[in-house]
Design an enzyme around this catalytic site. Structure first.
Site, PDB file in Angstrom:
ATOM      1  N   GLY A  46      40.220  48.918  43.611  1.00  0.00           N
ATOM      2  CA  GLY A  46      40.270  48.306  42.288  1.00  0.00           C
ATOM      3  C   GLY A  46      39.041  47.443  42.068  1.00  0.00           C
ATOM      4  CD  GLN A  51      35.919  42.379  41.793  1.00  0.00           C
ATOM      5  OE1 GLN A  51      36.710  43.176  41.314  1.00  0.00           O
ATOM      6  NE2 GLN A  51      35.762  42.222  43.094  1.00  0.00           N
ATOM      7  CB  CYS A  89      38.499  40.227  47.128  1.00  0.00           C
ATOM      8  SG  CYS A  89      37.703  40.219  45.514  1.00  0.00           S
ATOM      9  CG  LEU A  90      35.379  45.696  46.685  1.00  0.00           C
ATOM     10  CD1 LEU A  90      35.174  46.671  45.538  1.00  0.00           C
ATOM     11  CD2 LEU A  90      34.906  46.298  48.000  1.00  0.00           C
ATOM     12  CG  HIS A 131      43.109  41.579  43.853  1.00  0.00           C
ATOM     13  ND1 HIS A 131      42.982  40.995  45.093  1.00  0.00           N
ATOM     14  CD2 HIS A 131      41.837  41.786  43.406  1.00  0.00           C
ATOM     15  CE1 HIS A 131      41.684  40.838  45.372  1.00  0.00           C
ATOM     16  NE2 HIS A 131      40.973  41.320  44.370  1.00  0.00           N
ATOM     17  CD  GLU A 132      41.026  44.673  41.110  1.00  0.00           C
ATOM     18  OE1 GLU A 132      40.102  43.970  40.644  1.00  0.00           O
ATOM     19  OE2 GLU A 132      41.080  45.002  42.314  1.00  0.00           O
ATOM     20  CG  HIS A 135      38.976  39.784  40.190  1.00  0.00           C
ATOM     21  ND1 HIS A 135      38.129  38.911  40.817  1.00  0.00           N
ATOM     22  CD2 HIS A 135      39.339  40.693  41.141  1.00  0.00           C
ATOM     23  CE1 HIS A 135      37.985  39.273  42.095  1.00  0.00           C
ATOM     24  NE2 HIS A 135      38.715  40.352  42.315  1.00  0.00           N
TER      25      HIS A 135
HETATM   26 NI    NI Z   1      38.979  41.409  44.091  1.00  0.00          NI
END
Ligand code: NI
Length: 171
Positions: A46, A51, A89-90, A131-132, A135
């Site tokens: 995701g 991001q 998380c990226l 989670h997304e 963000h």
């Molecule tokens: Ni993330």
């Protein structure tokens, strides 16, 4: 389409409240294409637009049997249950942690054509959606931990590339 640079903590864009998308125009479709390419390359399950440095309410999530699905202006209709998940998380490379997420979630938003869509998620998909969407509100999973001591370091994978070097054995 292009793979975009993933912004990492403490980049301030990750803390902004992302703006609603007024209309899904060509620029938003281009953004979605780039997000799909970026999340596949990462690889990840995701990604949220902030991001990649774009403070707009757009997410892409990996949906079982559908692949990467985009949601514009996603809104949680209902969610419930509690599951303890391992999460990373990226934008926070090198760490993971256990935290509590919802077990099921219902979300509505627009697809890449601007049509209203609804999406139900359970287990991992519920975790990813929560989670997304976090963000988009400037929330990172580390904010949901009781303490930063809960973070567990993980090795960052080094990309494996074929190299034609003189050191390569040919014998
Ligand atoms: Ni993330």
């Amino acid at each position: 389409m292009a793979i975009r640079t993933i912004r990492t903590f403490p980049d301030p864009v990750l803390r902004e409240k992302a703006k609603q998308v007024p209309v899904v125009d060509e620029s938003v479709k281009q953004l979605i294409n780039d997000m799909v390419e970026t999340v596949k390359a990462a690889p990840g399950v995701g990604l949220a637009a902030p991001q990649i440095g774009v403070s707009l309410r757009v997410i892409v999530v990996d949906v079982p049997e559908k692949g990467i699905v985009a949601l514009v202006n996603p809104q949680v209709i209902r969610k419930g249950g509690a599951q303890v998940c391992e999460e990373g998380c990226l934008s926070l490379p090198g760490y993971k942690a256990e935290l509590t997420r919802c077990v099921w979630i219902r979300v509505k938003g627009m697809d890449r054509e601007g049509n209203e869509v609804r999406l139900k998620g359970r287990d991992l998909l519920a975790q990813i959606l929560e989670h997304e969407i976090d963000h988009l509100n400037g929330v990172l999973y580390i904010d949901r931990l009781e303490s930063k001591d809960k973070l567990v370091p993980v090795p960052i994978p080094v990309p494996i590339e074929e190299k034609a070097t003189s050191e390569a054995s040919t014998s």
